[in-house]
Design a protein around this motif. Structure first.
Motif, short mmCIF file in Angstrom:
data_model
loop_
_atom_site.label_atom_id
_atom_site.label_comp_id
_atom_site.label_asym_id
_atom_site.label_seq_id
_atom_site.Cartn_x
_atom_site.Cartn_y
_atom_site.Cartn_z
N ASP A 131 0.83 -1.21 0.00
CA ASP A 131 0.00 0.00 0.00
C ASP A 131 0.87 1.25 0.00
O ASP A 131 0.54 2.25 -0.66
N ILE A 132 1.95 1.22 0.76
CA ILE A 132 2.87 2.37 0.76
C ILE A 132 3.44 2.58 -0.64
O ILE A 132 3.48 3.70 -1.15
N ALA A 133 3.86 1.49 -1.25
CA ALA A 133 4.51 1.56 -2.56
C ALA A 133 3.56 2.04 -3.66
O ALA A 133 4.01 2.63 -4.65
N THR A 134 2.27 1.79 -3.52
CA THR A 134 1.31 2.17 -4.56
C THR A 134 0.48 3.39 -4.21
O THR A 134 -0.41 3.78 -4.96
N SER A 135 0.75 4.00 -3.07
CA SER A 135 -0.09 5.10 -2.58
C SER A 135 0.15 6.42 -3.30
O SER A 135 -0.71 7.30 -3.30
N GLY A 136 1.33 6.57 -3.88
CA GLY A 136 1.69 7.86 -4.47
C GLY A 136 2.58 8.68 -3.55
O GLY A 136 2.91 9.84 -3.86
N LEU A 137 2.98 8.10 -2.42
CA LEU A 137 3.87 8.79 -1.49
C LEU A 137 5.21 9.08 -2.16
O LEU A 137 5.81 8.20 -2.77
N GLU A 138 5.68 10.31 -2.04
CA GLU A 138 6.93 10.72 -2.68
C GLU A 138 8.15 10.36 -1.83
O GLU A 138 9.13 9.81 -2.33
N LYS A 139 8.10 10.69 -0.53
CA LYS A 139 9.23 10.43 0.35
C LYS A 139 8.75 9.91 1.69
O LYS A 139 7.73 10.36 2.22
N LEU A 140 9.52 8.97 2.24
CA LEU A 140 9.25 8.45 3.57
C LEU A 140 10.51 8.61 4.41
O LEU A 140 11.54 7.98 4.14
N PHE A 141 10.44 9.46 5.42
CA PHE A 141 11.54 9.60 6.37
C PHE A 141 11.32 8.60 7.51
O PHE A 141 10.24 8.55 8.10
N VAL A 142 12.34 7.80 7.78
CA VAL A 142 12.27 6.82 8.86
C VAL A 142 13.22 7.26 9.97
O VAL A 142 14.42 7.38 9.76
N SER A 143 12.66 7.51 11.15
CA SER A 143 13.47 7.96 12.29
C SER A 143 14.14 6.77 12.94
O SER A 143 13.49 5.96 13.62
N LEU A 144 15.45 6.66 12.73
CA LEU A 144 16.20 5.50 13.22
C LEU A 144 17.56 6.01 13.68
O LEU A 144 18.51 6.09 12.90
N ASP A 145 17.65 6.34 14.97
CA ASP A 145 18.83 7.01 15.49
C ASP A 145 19.80 6.02 16.12
O ASP A 145 19.96 5.97 17.35
#
Length: 371
Positions: A131-145
């Motif tokens: 669903d994420i891949a086909t949603s049209g989302l341009e960028k996904l920031f993942v907070s992983l410190d």
């Protein structure tokens, strides 16, 4: 000769002063264009993690958790047809909203670029990543410190490093399986004293995964004008800042000073921040719902954007000793000063009018080509 030099300098100063006054009058007026960026919080004051420097994580916000409905989201988008970039996150975990994919698709269908930031520490079935891949989302920031559970969990309290990494890999696999290039996955790594030794490891992992790594200095939330954390800023600096000064934000080096940042507060001129219930905040640093600038569900965008409250707030950061008709949180904010230099004002002017100037240039080029 000396007299001519003084005369030339006087003329130069006069011209500079007139240019400064002209730019200030434009920026402080209702002549500025509507913004191209909107920040909408799909989830408010609700998150699975307990990050110690986050107002949501340490439960400092005095309003109940809330999830935005799809109807309210649609109503907000209808009010801002000129928007080109949507930041769909703020004071909570965006993926807790069950309508998030519908929101992304709705914005995508309106040619709005959508960006989401998530801690990504949750268990989901495989179709979630599709669903994420086909949603049209341009960028996904993942907070992983961090590059291990030990270092990551110091700040992302309650998070699971291995789960986040597994989810990133599942999304990469889903994109490959569906032949999708979006969203771009950006690993956001906030450098602190517990993880600075793992930067090289993070760089190698990101390279192996073929994802971007965004290494940033940690922010200690001293720029929030209406929220006070339990610790002093000195205590936070001791607890969190890394040893390597190159990974420390400039304002934490040396003696403390105000204003915290140079230049002008750009949020007041270039973007609009909308809460879960449609209220408009002056900037991304303001959290108290008592400091709203308007209500997009009740008022038109222009009535808010060109209101006396907004005009006064902008003038506060442009004109020294400005006396407003309407007070706001901006007048007690120490992030930016007043009467910035001409260089900063000119830079802001170019940023504010960039989109309209770009459109004019395109029209002129189109006319030239048509001849």
């Amino acid at each position: 000769m000396q007299g001519q030099l003084i005369t030339t300098m006087s003329k130069t100063n006069l011209v500079t002063s007139k240019v400064d006054s002209l730019i200030t009058s434009i920026l402080a007026s209702s002549k500025i264009p509507r913004p191209g960026i909107i920040n909408i919080e799909p989830v408010s004051n609700l998150c699975q993690l307990k990050c110690p420097l986050c107002p949501t994580g340490v439960q400092l916000l005095d309003y109940p958790p809330k999830i935005m409905s799809l109807e309210i989201f649609k109503a907000i988008l209808d009010k801002v047809p000129f928007i080109s970039l949507l930041e769909l996150y703020r004071s909570g975990e965006p993926f807790l909203n069950p309508d998030l994919f519908a929101m992304i698709r709705l914005a995508y269908d309106r040619n709005i670029e959508v960006v989401v930031s998530s801690h990504f520490s949750f268990s989901k079935p495989d179709d979630f990543f599709e669903d994420i891949a086909t949603s049209g989302l341009e960028k996904l920031f993942v907070s992983l410190d961090g590059a291990s559970q030990e270092t990551y969990s110091h700040y992302r309290v309650g998070g699971d490093y291995d789960l986040v990494m597994a989810n990133i890999k599942k999304l990469i696999e889903a994109k490959k399986r569906l032949n999708r290039t979006k969203p771009e996955i950006i690993w956001q790594f906030l450098v602190n004293k517990f993880n600075e030794h793992e930067i090289t490891s993070a760089q190698k992992i990101a390279k192996d995964l073929n994802i971007a790594l965004d290494i940033r200095p940690i922010d200690l939330d001293d720029e929030l004008p209406d929220v006070t954390l339990g610790q002093t800023i000195e205590e936070r600096m001791t607890d969190w800042l890394p040893a390597n000064e190159s990974y420390i934000a400039e304002r934490y080096r040396g003696e403390r000073h105000f204003p915290l940042f140079p230049g002008v507060c750009k949020d007041l001129f270039t973007r609009i921040i909308v809460t879960v219930d449609g209220k408009v905040m002056p900037c991304c640093m303001v959290w108290d719902h008592g400091n709203v600038f308007g209500d997009l569900l009740a008022d038109s965008f222009d009535d808010i954007w060109y209101s006396r409250k907004y005009l006064d707030a902008r003038s506060r950061f442009l004109i020294e000793d400005y006396r407003p008709q309407i007070q706001s949180i901006c007048f007690s904010c120490n992030n930016f000063g007043s009467a910035p230099s001409l260089r900063y004002k000119l830079n802001l002017l170019l940023v504010v009018f960039r989109k309209s100037l770009s459109l004019r240039v395109k029209k002129c080029l189109a006319k030239l080509v048509a001849r």
